[in-house]
Design an enzyme around this catalytic site. Structure first.
Site, mmCIF file in Angstrom:
data_model
loop_
_atom_site.group_PDB
_atom_site.id
_atom_site.type_symbol
_atom_site.label_atom_id
_atom_site.label_comp_id
_atom_site.label_asym_id
_atom_site.label_seq_id
_atom_site.Cartn_x
_atom_site.Cartn_y
_atom_site.Cartn_z
ATOM 1 N N LYS A 117 0.804 -1.222 0.000
ATOM 2 C CA LYS A 117 0.000 0.000 0.000
ATOM 3 C C LYS A 117 0.840 1.276 0.000
ATOM 4 O O LYS A 117 0.488 2.256 -0.664
ATOM 5 C CB LYS A 117 -0.977 -0.025 1.177
ATOM 6 C CG LYS A 117 -2.006 -1.160 1.026
ATOM 7 C CD LYS A 117 -2.849 -1.363 2.270
ATOM 8 C CE LYS A 117 -3.966 -0.351 2.334
ATOM 9 N NZ LYS A 117 -4.894 -0.664 3.462
ATOM 10 N N LYS A 159 -1.645 2.813 9.121
ATOM 11 C CA LYS A 159 -2.030 1.702 8.239
ATOM 12 C C LYS A 159 -0.856 0.764 8.013
ATOM 13 O O LYS A 159 0.269 1.205 7.792
ATOM 14 C CB LYS A 159 -2.472 2.231 6.878
ATOM 15 C CG LYS A 159 -3.827 2.917 6.880
ATOM 16 C CD LYS A 159 -4.190 3.262 5.442
ATOM 17 C CE LYS A 159 -5.673 3.516 5.288
ATOM 18 N NZ LYS A 159 -6.023 3.729 3.862
ATOM 19 N N GLY A 165 -8.555 -6.315 3.709
ATOM 20 C CA GLY A 165 -9.771 -6.842 4.308
ATOM 21 C C GLY A 165 -10.192 -6.062 5.549
ATOM 22 O O GLY A 165 -10.826 -6.617 6.436
ATOM 23 N N GLU A 201 -1.889 8.201 7.254
ATOM 24 C CA GLU A 201 -2.773 8.992 6.398
ATOM 25 C C GLU A 201 -3.647 9.856 7.278
ATOM 26 O O GLU A 201 -4.041 9.433 8.371
ATOM 27 C CB GLU A 201 -3.709 8.057 5.604
ATOM 28 C CG GLU A 201 -3.240 7.747 4.217
ATOM 29 C CD GLU A 201 -4.156 6.785 3.488
ATOM 30 O OE1 GLU A 201 -3.683 6.153 2.541
ATOM 31 O OE2 GLU A 201 -5.336 6.657 3.862
ATOM 32 N N LYS A 202 -3.978 11.020 6.785
ATOM 33 C CA LYS A 202 -4.965 11.849 7.469
ATOM 34 C C LYS A 202 -6.318 11.140 7.375
ATOM 35 O O LYS A 202 -6.618 10.510 6.360
ATOM 36 C CB LYS A 202 -5.044 13.209 6.766
ATOM 37 C CG LYS A 202 -5.911 14.214 7.474
ATOM 38 C CD LYS A 202 -5.806 15.570 6.763
ATOM 39 C CE LYS A 202 -6.787 16.563 7.352
ATOM 40 N NZ LYS A 202 -6.475 16.879 8.772
ATOM 41 N N GLU A 275 -8.946 2.062 -5.561
ATOM 42 C CA GLU A 275 -9.890 2.546 -4.554
ATOM 43 C C GLU A 275 -9.592 4.006 -4.187
ATOM 44 O O GLU A 275 -8.422 4.381 -4.043
ATOM 45 C CB GLU A 275 -9.817 1.672 -3.291
ATOM 46 C CG GLU A 275 -10.248 0.233 -3.542
ATOM 47 C CD GLU A 275 -10.436 -0.584 -2.264
ATOM 48 O OE1 GLU A 275 -11.213 -1.549 -2.307
ATOM 49 O OE2 GLU A 275 -9.802 -0.255 -1.231
ATOM 50 N N ARG A 293 -6.367 -7.785 -8.084
ATOM 51 C CA ARG A 293 -7.072 -9.074 -8.160
ATOM 52 C C ARG A 293 -8.524 -8.811 -8.492
ATOM 53 O O ARG A 293 -8.953 -7.666 -8.538
ATOM 54 C CB ARG A 293 -6.992 -9.770 -6.800
ATOM 55 C CG ARG A 293 -7.544 -8.877 -5.692
ATOM 56 C CD ARG A 293 -7.697 -9.567 -4.373
ATOM 57 N NE ARG A 293 -7.864 -8.658 -3.255
ATOM 58 C CZ ARG A 293 -9.012 -8.111 -2.864
ATOM 59 N NH1 ARG A 293 -10.129 -8.353 -3.527
ATOM 60 N NH2 ARG A 293 -9.049 -7.292 -1.831
ATOM 61 N N VAL A 296 -14.540 -9.037 -4.576
ATOM 62 C CA VAL A 296 -15.812 -9.643 -4.181
ATOM 63 C C VAL A 296 -16.973 -9.000 -4.958
ATOM 64 O O VAL A 296 -17.867 -9.684 -5.456
ATOM 65 C CB VAL A 296 -16.023 -9.468 -2.661
ATOM 66 C CG1 VAL A 296 -17.398 -9.975 -2.243
ATOM 67 C CG2 VAL A 296 -14.919 -10.170 -1.866
HETATM 68 P P1 ADP Z 1 -12.957 -6.584 -1.671
HETATM 69 O O1 ADP Z 1 -12.486 -5.207 -1.897
HETATM 70 O O2 ADP Z 1 -12.915 -7.494 -2.843
HETATM 71 O O3 ADP Z 1 -14.188 -6.646 -0.877
HETATM 72 P P2 ADP Z 1 -11.623 -7.248 0.679
HETATM 73 O O4 ADP Z 1 -10.555 -6.284 0.978
HETATM 74 O O5 ADP Z 1 -12.885 -7.242 1.452
HETATM 75 O O6 ADP Z 1 -11.844 -7.163 -0.841
HETATM 76 O O7 ADP Z 1 -11.000 -8.695 0.719
HETATM 77 C C1 ADP Z 1 -11.579 -9.785 0.061
HETATM 78 C C2 ADP Z 1 -11.138 -10.998 0.780
HETATM 79 O O8 ADP Z 1 -9.739 -11.043 0.833
HETATM 80 C C3 ADP Z 1 -11.619 -11.048 2.199
HETATM 81 O O9 ADP Z 1 -11.875 -12.396 2.509
HETATM 82 C C4 ADP Z 1 -10.436 -10.494 2.970
HETATM 83 O O10 ADP Z 1 -10.439 -10.988 4.290
HETATM 84 C C5 ADP Z 1 -9.288 -11.042 2.168
HETATM 85 N N1 ADP Z 1 -8.079 -10.200 2.199
HETATM 86 C C6 ADP Z 1 -7.843 -9.073 1.518
HETATM 87 N N2 ADP Z 1 -6.613 -8.596 1.738
HETATM 88 C C7 ADP Z 1 -6.020 -9.437 2.593
HETATM 89 C C8 ADP Z 1 -4.731 -9.501 3.230
HETATM 90 N N3 ADP Z 1 -3.779 -8.584 3.014
HETATM 91 N N4 ADP Z 1 -4.501 -10.519 4.064
HETATM 92 C C9 ADP Z 1 -5.436 -11.446 4.294
HETATM 93 N N5 ADP Z 1 -6.655 -11.447 3.721
HETATM 94 C C10 ADP Z 1 -6.965 -10.472 2.897
HETATM 95 P P1 ADP Z 2 -8.015 -2.387 3.145
HETATM 96 O O1 ADP Z 2 -6.700 -2.687 2.487
HETATM 97 O O2 ADP Z 2 -8.188 -3.048 4.444
HETATM 98 O O3 ADP Z 2 -9.158 -2.540 2.201
HETATM 99 P P2 ADP Z 2 -8.204 0.499 2.747
HETATM 100 O O4 ADP Z 2 -6.996 1.346 2.777
HETATM 101 O O5 ADP Z 2 -8.793 0.182 1.418
HETATM 102 O O6 ADP Z 2 -7.880 -0.855 3.533
HETATM 103 O O7 ADP Z 2 -9.294 1.146 3.673
HETATM 104 C C1 ADP Z 2 -10.444 0.431 4.064
HETATM 105 C C2 ADP Z 2 -11.517 1.398 4.522
HETATM 106 O O8 ADP Z 2 -11.051 2.187 5.624
HETATM 107 C C3 ADP Z 2 -11.935 2.428 3.473
HETATM 108 O O9 ADP Z 2 -12.905 1.933 2.582
HETATM 109 C C4 ADP Z 2 -12.469 3.555 4.356
HETATM 110 O O10 ADP Z 2 -13.748 3.254 4.847
HETATM 111 C C5 ADP Z 2 -11.512 3.518 5.525
HETATM 112 N N1 ADP Z 2 -10.369 4.430 5.285
HETATM 113 C C6 ADP Z 2 -9.181 4.089 4.747
HETATM 114 N N2 ADP Z 2 -8.348 5.149 4.691
HETATM 115 C C7 ADP Z 2 -9.024 6.195 5.212
HETATM 116 C C8 ADP Z 2 -8.716 7.569 5.451
HETATM 117 N N3 ADP Z 2 -7.524 8.083 5.154
HETATM 118 N N4 ADP Z 2 -9.673 8.345 6.015
HETATM 119 C C9 ADP Z 2 -10.884 7.843 6.338
HETATM 120 N N5 ADP Z 2 -11.228 6.566 6.143
HETATM 121 C C10 ADP Z 2 -10.327 5.720 5.595
HETATM 122 MG MG MG Z 3 -9.471 -1.503 0.430
#
Ligand code: ADP
Ligand code: ADP
Ligand code: MG
Length: 462
Positions: A117, A159, A165, A201-202, A275, A293, A296
């Site tokens: 990330k 983060k 996930g 991140e802010k 995203e 990838r 879902v």
């Molecule tokens: P989507 O954006 O497709 O909804 P998610 O971030 O919710 O993706 O992840 C989809 C699936 O992959 C979930 O089962 C989540 O727990 C798993 N997953 C995503 N990133 C990771 C990670 N870095 N480590 C373990 N599981 C992950």
């Molecule tokens: P993941 O890899 O677990 O999917 P993301 O970075 O995509 O993590 O962030 C997951 C969720 O967390 C976002 O959809 C949003 O709801 C929240 N989020 C992430 N970054 C921020 C931010 N800088 N400020 C506010 N909300 C955030």
């Molecule tokens: Mg995400």
């Protein structure tokens, strides 16, 4: 080289989805499975199946050697990793290709760049895509973290660079919390993801989560418009839709073009998602991460664009150029997906594995249910609780919501509690109907409406 036999290195509804796409392309399928999944729907409908280990994912779905052995034994010439498990593991992608098979996804080096990330933030900045204000790369230590946070202002998000996930994220309201939480976050991230790297991140308050689906063949990149996934619990999506009700045409164009620019800058191959957080008060959007990838929630995009994203990613991995041109794509109607999990929404979403004694699924125009169920299926307790995804499509968002309510009124799974009643309540909520929400909206709503969710489990045979 065109693919003849595809190994599916995943389970559940996405394994079923991949088998279906392969079959339409005339490709044979090999389903690997743990001992706990021997009687899964994917194993049942695949052409062949190979047991690769015990229930624990670390000894089966995450065991690279066991998966590659199965692929060699069955003469598979390609591997689809689905989502989760090894889908964003660059070493796995490299190992598959080193074994002479096609990895259905980006090259390992692209996953390293965009799946990490903090590295992806750098790539986004270089491509001129706005990112959330935060640290340059990884945090070097407590003092550096304090300095960045003082500059960008609190609250800040800590983060994990390898997180996903919804896991690996913490919020610090002030410097003391940051000092306290950062070391915890680092040790948790190294335990959970094998990488303790952190960045800051802010916090963007009241933002909407909007993401762009892209497809690349290594030369050209196109987008298939956006999805909105602002209804989240614990930073995990529960309801996704396409297109976003919050964007006007100009912002949509800017968002989608920036995603294509970023994916093009790394010569992206396969399906991916960029995203963003979108602030509808200011019209600003900020890159947060890329998922290298299939996601879902890909079906809502398929429904509004008439594409088969999984088939397209298989074709691309077989060496074919994109079969879709940007100019051929247009948004048709509105689609909504809700995640049907084996969880009790009236009891803090407690997992509810068990025996699916019977079910009644909805149908009719604009209704699709991508799932892993059959009557008599015993849901194993070892994996995530997603049973399936109910996807509805209508000419407008209002039509899609009407179809969602109609579909949910027929929907019944006997023997389990599921998240279905949550979606009936949400679909009936005025603010949801007006799409007046943001990523922080659902959690307080759940607190207020927990009593309503206790009713209406409809099909429970107690
Ligand atoms: P989507 O954006 O497709 O909804 P998610 O971030 O919710 O993706 O992840 C989809 C699936 O992959 C979930 O089962 C989540 O727990 C798993 N997953 C995503 N990133 C990771 C990670 N870095 N480590 C373990 N599981 C992950
Ligand atoms: P993941 O890899 O677990 O999917 P993301 O970075 O995509 O993590 O962030 C997951 C969720 O967390 C976002 O959809 C949003 O709801 C929240 N989020 C992430 N970054 C921020 C931010 N800088 N400020 C506010 N909300 C955030
Ligand atoms: Mg995400």
């Amino acid at each position: 080289m065109p693919i003849h036999k595809l190994l599916i290195a995943n389970r559940g509804e996405i394994a079923v989805r991949i088998i279906r796409a392969a079959r339409t392309l005339g490709i044979k399928t090999v389903q690997v499975h743990s001992t706990a999944d021997a009687d899964s729907l994917a194993v049942e409908i695949a052409d062949e199946a190979v047991e690769i280990g015990p229930p624990a994912a670390s000894k089966s779905y995450l065991d690279v050697d066991a998966i590659l052995d199965a692929a060699r034994k069955k003469d598979a010439d390609a591997v689809h990793p689905g989502y989760g498990f090894l889908a964003e593991n660059a070493d796995f992608a490299d190992a598959v290709e080193a074994a002479g098979m096609a990895f259905i996804g980006p090259r390992g080096e692209t996953i390293r760049r965009m799946g990490d990330k903090a590295a992806a933030r750098k790539a986004a900045k270089e491509a001129g895509v706005p990112t959330v204000p935060g640290s340059e790369g990884l945090l070097a230590g407590a003092a550096a973290a304090r300095q960045v946070a003082d500059e960008i202002g609190y609250p800040v998000m800590i983060k994990a660079t390898a997180g996903g996930g919804g896991r690996g994220i913490r919020i610090a309201q002030n410097g003391d919390e940051l000092d306290q939480l950062a070391p915890q976050a680092a040790s948790e991230a190294s335990a959970a993801f094998g990488d303790g790297g952190l960045y800051l991140e802010k916090v963007i308050e009241r933002a909407r989560h909007i993401e762009v689906q892209i497809l690349g063949d290594g030369k050209n990149v196109i987008h298939c418009f956006e999805r909105e996934c602002s209804l989240q619990r614990r930073r995990q999506k529960v309801w996704e839709e396409a297109p976003s009700p919050a964007l006007n045409e100009d912002t949509r164009e800017a968002l989608c073009t920036s995603a294509v620019r970023l994916a093009s800058s790394v010569g992206y191959r396969g399906a991916g998602t960029i995203e963003y957080l979108y602030d509808d008060a200011t019209g600003e959007f900020y890159f947060i991460e890329m998922n290298t990838r299939i996601q879902v929630e890909h079906p809502v995009t398929e429904e509004i664009t008439g594409t088969d994203l999984v088939a397209e990613m298989i074709r691309i991995a077989g060496g074919a150029p994109l079969s879709i041109r940007q100019g051929d794509l247009a948004i048709d109607g509105h689609a909504i997906e809700v995640r049907i999990n084996a969880e009790d929404p009236s009891n803090n979403f407690m997992p509810f594995p068990g025996l699916v004694s019977d079910f009644r699924f909805p149908g009719g125009p604009g209704v699709r249910f991508d799932h892993m169920l059959y009557p008599g299926y015993q849901i194993p307790p070892f994996y995530d609780s997603l049973l399936g995804k109910l996807i509805v499509k209508g000419n407008s968002r209002e039509d899609a919501i009407a179809r969602l309510k109609s579909a949910l009124s027929e929907f019944r799974i006997d023997g389990l509690k599921t998240t279905a009643p949550l979606f009936m309540a949400l679909a009936s909520d005025e603010q949801v109907q007006a799409s007046a929400f943001h990523t922080g909206w659902l959690e307080p709503w759940l607190e207020e409406n927990s009593a309503r969710l206790a009713q209406n489990q409809g099909g429970i045979a107690a």
